[in-house]
Scaffold this active site. Sequence first.
Site, mmCIF file in Angstrom:
data_model
loop_
_atom_site.group_PDB
_atom_site.id
_atom_site.type_symbol
_atom_site.label_atom_id
_atom_site.label_comp_id
_atom_site.label_asym_id
_atom_site.label_seq_id
_atom_site.Cartn_x
_atom_site.Cartn_y
_atom_site.Cartn_z
ATOM 1 N N HIS A 39 24.541 -36.545 -0.006
ATOM 2 C CA HIS A 39 24.776 -35.353 0.770
ATOM 3 C C HIS A 39 23.703 -34.959 1.792
ATOM 4 C CE1 HIS A 39 26.127 -30.876 0.769
ATOM 5 N NE2 HIS A 39 24.491 -30.667 0.835
ATOM 6 N N GLU A 40 22.371 -34.960 1.460
ATOM 7 C CA GLU A 40 21.530 -34.696 2.245
ATOM 8 C C GLU A 40 21.314 -35.418 3.575
ATOM 9 O OE1 GLU A 40 19.544 -32.034 2.005
ATOM 10 O OE2 GLU A 40 20.419 -31.541 -0.045
ATOM 11 N N HIS A 98 24.155 -34.176 5.699
ATOM 12 C CA HIS A 98 23.401 -33.053 6.925
ATOM 13 C C HIS A 98 22.731 -33.632 8.028
ATOM 14 C CE1 HIS A 98 24.223 -29.647 4.600
ATOM 15 N NE2 HIS A 98 23.536 -29.876 3.542
ATOM 16 N N GLU A 114 27.943 -27.534 4.529
ATOM 17 C CA GLU A 114 27.648 -27.856 3.163
ATOM 18 C C GLU A 114 28.999 -28.699 2.774
ATOM 19 O OE1 GLU A 114 25.290 -27.779 1.407
ATOM 20 O OE2 GLU A 114 24.059 -26.810 2.949
ATOM 21 N N ASP A 125 29.385 -32.758 1.966
ATOM 22 C CA ASP A 125 29.840 -32.971 0.554
ATOM 23 C C ASP A 125 30.932 -34.262 0.992
ATOM 24 O OD1 ASP A 125 28.656 -31.605 -1.052
ATOM 25 O OD2 ASP A 125 30.274 -30.058 -1.397
#
Length: 414
Positions: free
Chosen positions: A279-280, A283, A357, A361
């Site tokens: 997930h990070e 980003h 976000e 995801d």
Amino acid sequence: MENVFTWVFLGALGAATATRLWLAQRQIRHVRAHREAVPGMFADSIPLAAHQKAADYTVAKARLGIVDTLLDAVILLALTLGGGLQWLSDLWQAVFAVDSIWHGAALILSLLLIRGALGLPLSLYRIFVIEERFGFNRMTWKLFVIDLAKGLAVGAVLGVPLLLAVLWLMLAAGTFWWLYAWVVLIVYSLFLQMIYPAVVMPLFNKFSRLEDAALAGRIEQLLSRTGFRSRGLYVMDGSKRSSHGNAFFAGFGGAKRIVLFDTLVSRLQPAEVEAVLAHELGHYKLRHIVKGMALSWGFSFALLLALGLLAGEPWFYEGLGMQTATLPIALALFMLVVPEFTFFAQPLLSLFSRRNEYEADRYAAANADAAELVRALVKLYHDNSATLTPDPLHSAYYDSHPPAAMRIARLRTA
Ligand SMILES: [Zn+2]
């Protein structure tokens, strides 16, 4: 003394304060109304006692937020229309010439120190009463004092040169000082990002190489799968201050360090850590970090332009209770009152963040296991006592992350 701008300011302060209080009340009422039952989709993963603890924790924080909002409004009024900033300016005028860079620097630094000191009791209450009561606090008084001293020292070393540069531009660079100041600000923020992980963060935390070979192997595979160049996997001793967990990247340019909180590594299974990290990575890969930076640069450009225009208008100073008008005083006033105006842009920023976000995801679901991310999220919500039932309006206004139920519902269909 007062003019139309006084009423514009009072209107903004009143509307922002009323909105903050109204949203806090809604949050408290909504969370308490849903305190007695765990929402259906979490019924088999989160016990009722944990759900109730999360509700009580959320309410306690919202109540503290109400006190904070009221205190901030009183301090702001005292400093502006109440004459506090004028008094401070007069005080320094006995030492420095009013049109000098030193008067401006002394005024702004003392203003920051005073506001920091006034905010201290609430920070102490939050850490040593609320976090303590809910079992999250690992901070000791000694560590708090050491952190505070280090924070002040770092702030002085890194902040004072920037402040002096901006004040110098204000007083020496003419009409377009604000444009030069913006350029200085951007260059300086890039410089800070470069040195922060290597120079500043080690002052507060210890970083050690990730020892867990199985977890490191998984992460290396994820990194090569997604084509991410890392400059090492590290664990940070976040548990020194709090039991809340997190993961982040630190560094600048192509290769970054990947940092996991020790609390995250100890609580999550390797596959769950991998999903959180995916997930990070999302980003980063989806350029959210670059977009966020561009957004904040655009924002600071607009703010500095506004300051450049306002600083030339006598009504700006008079309307906020100042008889003395210098460009550094305009900067001090602006720093004080601008949050009451930008507060109304908060829902847009939150929306931008929540969209990111969801995208991150989706990226995690494509490059790791969505079900593992769901499991990790449930554990993190449970461990952090984050509410599963936020007030929808409060959440839409402030929350950088979508409510757990909505994130998980989307991950399950990913
Ligand atoms: Zn995220």
